[in-house]
Design a protein around this motif. Structure first.
Motif, short mmCIF file in Angstrom:
data_model
loop_
_atom_site.label_atom_id
_atom_site.label_comp_id
_atom_site.label_asym_id
_atom_site.label_seq_id
_atom_site.Cartn_x
_atom_site.Cartn_y
_atom_site.Cartn_z
N UNK A 172 0.84 -1.20 0.00
CA UNK A 172 0.00 0.00 0.00
C UNK A 172 0.87 1.25 0.00
N UNK A 173 1.89 1.24 0.87
CA UNK A 173 2.77 2.40 0.97
C UNK A 173 3.50 2.64 -0.34
N UNK A 174 3.98 1.54 -0.97
CA UNK A 174 4.72 1.69 -2.23
C UNK A 174 3.81 2.17 -3.35
N UNK A 175 2.57 1.65 -3.35
CA UNK A 175 1.65 2.03 -4.42
C UNK A 175 1.23 3.48 -4.33
N UNK A 176 1.30 4.04 -3.11
CA UNK A 176 0.82 5.42 -2.96
C UNK A 176 1.89 6.44 -3.39
N UNK A 177 3.07 5.96 -3.78
CA UNK A 177 4.10 6.89 -4.27
C UNK A 177 3.79 7.26 -5.71
N UNK A 178 3.82 8.54 -6.02
CA UNK A 178 3.45 8.94 -7.38
C UNK A 178 4.40 8.35 -8.42
N UNK A 179 3.82 7.94 -9.55
CA UNK A 179 4.59 7.34 -10.63
C UNK A 179 5.65 8.31 -11.14
N UNK A 180 5.36 9.59 -11.03
CA UNK A 180 6.24 10.61 -11.62
C UNK A 180 7.66 10.55 -11.11
N UNK A 204 13.35 9.32 -12.25
CA UNK A 204 14.57 8.57 -11.99
C UNK A 204 15.02 7.79 -13.23
N UNK A 205 14.06 7.13 -13.89
CA UNK A 205 14.40 6.38 -15.10
C UNK A 205 14.93 7.33 -16.17
N UNK A 206 14.32 8.50 -16.26
CA UNK A 206 14.71 9.46 -17.30
C UNK A 206 16.15 9.93 -17.11
N UNK A 207 16.63 9.86 -15.85
CA UNK A 207 18.02 10.26 -15.61
C UNK A 207 18.98 9.12 -15.89
N UNK A 208 18.45 8.00 -16.35
CA UNK A 208 19.32 6.89 -16.71
C UNK A 208 19.54 5.89 -15.60
N UNK A 209 18.78 5.99 -14.52
CA UNK A 209 18.96 5.05 -13.42
C UNK A 209 18.40 3.69 -13.82
N UNK A 210 19.03 2.63 -13.32
CA UNK A 210 18.48 1.30 -13.55
C UNK A 210 17.29 1.11 -12.61
#
Lengths: 308, 327
Positions: free
Chosen positions: B205-213, B218-224
């Motif tokens: 529940x806690x993880x799901x409530x974090x915004x996708x953005x 993070x992915x856009x900065x090239x993070x794995x």
């Protein structure tokens, strides 16, 4: 995250100003990427394994109970009485006692819990009282079941002179179910879109009319899901029932009669170890009941989600 | 628990007969026509609405009343601890012997702590990783299988876990490590399986409530994916996950039947992973059937202790999530 290239920079510093050419930079970058990919794959694999272990534990427990219990399940086992010290025969009275006490607890807990949730979600202004009520509900949900059992014994049985009976057990169990149903109902009510309420108020409905004819029907599937899950919790509860209902094998007619629930029956059989076969059978029946309740809750949720 | 949902402001839904109605904005911009609004509904309706409000409030108070009553009654039954046993002797005594009227609960507190910490050490990482898998890694198909499985695991009654412990885990432990198989190690294994669903579902529940953005950033900065999980998602969900672990801890401390069946039930100090011990909960059940006088008082004292511990855990969760919201 901000320092993703710090390693590269440091490497370049080490190599000196002359090394700022492309090959050195590319080499550093490639090494870093390789390392990252390795770390990533390892970590993801670990997560897969963890989820696998969780599922494996479930499958192990279920398979174990099903394989050992399935040969026991027969109409004779379900519909006859246990007899003798080793409880040969069936478990019929324990099934009835379990259903009886759970149903009774349900009847007691549901109206109170649903109306309490209506108050919290529709009427109450956010403030100290609501904070206190929420805190109380959370605490109630986390009271250890043995403490609840002792309370039931000291309060309903000893202070109120109720016999060890369906009623005492149902009252204690309803305290256990109260916070579960309350939370489910409150969440269900909060999920009702606001414009529906406005439409009702716009037609001149009073608040109670709006709540009873618009909000609650809309929230009903999720409320029922909460009820069913709370029932599952009550069916499997042992410690509370042990001290408030007793363990005499009895077919209850009135709420003031005692009985033995399936969970207590299983506990006694497992601890005595005389008739493990019947224990497996009882465990399977218990799990089957809870499994069916869960499936029912899931079915209701899915069915009504499609409609809306 | 509070991580599971975010309370919405309810001001627009409140409607009391003498209040401003469902549209406070309107009521504020125009002069209030209190009397005019009141005449719209009959006197009888007003009284009915008022009465219903009181009824709902009474229902909501039942929860508060329940908690207060539970504590009051258990504490009342336990109050004999002070004059008869002596509070210090009770809480710091290391000897438990009914025959000699010695009621020191330290062995049981130690037993509960050992069992809980061990179960958490195994169960919590497993549960958090399962939650991470469900929320971050799993595709829809794996999710559709594993999530119901975890929920089902939460629904299995504790007697069944205890039964499983007695018939499967205990003999296994006995064969591998010697002894009778009843002791902290067996309890760790069974309890850790029991608390996985609690912690996993709340963490998810806690993880799901974090915004996708923030994941996308993070992915856009090239993070794995792992970098995103480890450096972005986990810190953001930290408080929700800590809440989940604390509530799992409450479950483990308060767990009665399963522990009773596998922990060995010897009222002695923790001496080794395969030596039988007793916990607060298991000792209460064992003694309660024949307890009287000071013995009974001591058992209720232990119940009061358990109640206070679980209240403290809920309080910690509350305070944590409050600071989390402010910070």
């Amino acid at each position: 995250m901000r320092d993703m290239f710090s390693e590269d920079r440091e490497r370049l510093k080490e190599l000196g100003p002359g090394a700022m050419d492309k090959t050195a930079r590319n080499e550093a970058k490639r090494a870093r990427l390789l390392k990252e990919r390795l770390a990533n794959n390892t970590a993801l694999a670990v997560l897969w394994v963890a989820a696998g272990i969780t599922v494996a534990a479930l499958i192990l427990i279920i398979l174990y109970v099903v394989i050992n219990g399935a040969p026991m399940i027969s109409p004779k086992f379900i519909f006859t009485w246990p007899h003798g010290v080793s409880a040969k025969g069936g478990i019929w009275p324990t099934i009835i006692s379990t259903l009886y006490v759970t149903g009774l607890a349900m009847l007691i807990a549901t109206p109170v819990a649903v109306l309490a949730a209506v108050y919290l979600a529709e009427y109450a202004k956010q403030g100290r009282i609501v904070t206190v009520i929420r805190f109380a509900a959370d605490s109630l949900a986390s009271v250890p079941s043995i403490v609840m059992g002792l309370f039931g014994l000291a309060f309903f049985v000893e202070a109120f002179h109720l016999p060890m009976s369906m009623l005492s057990a149902a009252l204690a169990l309803s305290l256990l179910m109260l916070p579960i149903i309350m939370r489910a109902t409150e969440e269900a009510i909060r999920a009702v879109p606001r414009y529906i309420r406005w439409g009702s108020y716009g037609l001149g409905a009073t608040q109670w009319q709006t709540v009873s004819r618009v909000v609650l029907p809309w929230a009903m599937p999720r409320i029922i899901t909460g009820l069913v899950l709370a029932m599952g919790r009550a069916i499997g509860e042992t410690a509370v029932v042990f001290y408030t209902m007793g363990m005499a094998i009895n077919m209850p007619l009135t709420p003031l009669e005692s009985g033995r629930s399936m969970a207590v029956h299983l506990y006694l059989l497992a601890v005595d170890g005389i008739n493990l076969k019947a224990a497996y059978g009882t465990a399977l029946m218990l799990m089957l009941m809870i499994f069916l309740l869960n499936m029912f809750a899931r079915y209701i949720q899915r069915r009504y989600r499609k409609v809306r | 628990m509070s991580a599971a949902y975010t309370p919405q402001p309810l001001t627009q839904q409140t409607l009391h007969p003498e209040d401003e109605g469902p549209f406070p904005d309107l009521a504020q911009t125009q002069p209030r026509h209190k009397t005019a609004a009141l005449t719209l509904v009959s006197r009888a309706t007003q009284i009915k609405e008022r009465g219903l409000l009181l009824l709902f409030f009474a229902c909501a108070i039942v929860a508060v009343l329940g908690v207060v009553l539970i504590f009051a009654f258990v504490a009342y039954q336990a109050s004999g601890v002070f004059p008869n046993i002596g509070f210090l002797k009770f809480i710091t005594g290391t000897k438990w012997s009914v025959a000699h009227s010695q009621f020191g609960v330290v062995p049981f507190i130690v037993g509960s702590v050992v069992v809980t910490i061990g179960a958490l050490a195994i169960g919590a990482p497993l549960a958090i990783m399962t939650a991470l898998f469900l929320s971050e890694v799993a595709g829809p198909r794996a999710r559709a299988v594993i999530r119901p499985a975890v929920e089902l695991l939460a629904g299995i009654p504790s007697v069944v876990y205890g039964f499983f412990g007695v018939t499967v885990v205990a003999p296994l432990v006995a064969r591998l490590f010697g002894g009778a198989g009843f002791g902290p190690l067996t309890a760790w294994i069974v309890l850790s399986i029991m608390i996985v669903p609690t912690i996993a579902m709340l963490s998810e529940d806690a993880l799901d409530s974090i915004p996708m953005g923030i994941r996308e950033a993070s992915f856009a900065m090239g993070a794995t994916q792992w970098q995103t999980i480890y450096k972005v998602v986990l810190p953001a969900a930290k408080i929700g996950i800590i809440d989940a672990v604390i509530l799992g801890m409450g479950r483990a401390i308060g767990e009665t039947m399963a522990v009773l069946m596998i922990v060995g039930n010897a009222p002695q100090m923790f001496a080794g992973l395969t030596k039988p011990i007793a916990t607060l909960t298991s000792q209460i059940v064992l003694g309660m059937s024949y307890a009287a006088d000071d013995f009974r008082t001591a058992l209720f004292g232990m119940a009061a202790l358990l109640f206070l511990i679980s209240m403290c855990l809920v309080l910690i969760v509350r305070l944590l999530s409050r600071t989390g919201k402010e910070g």
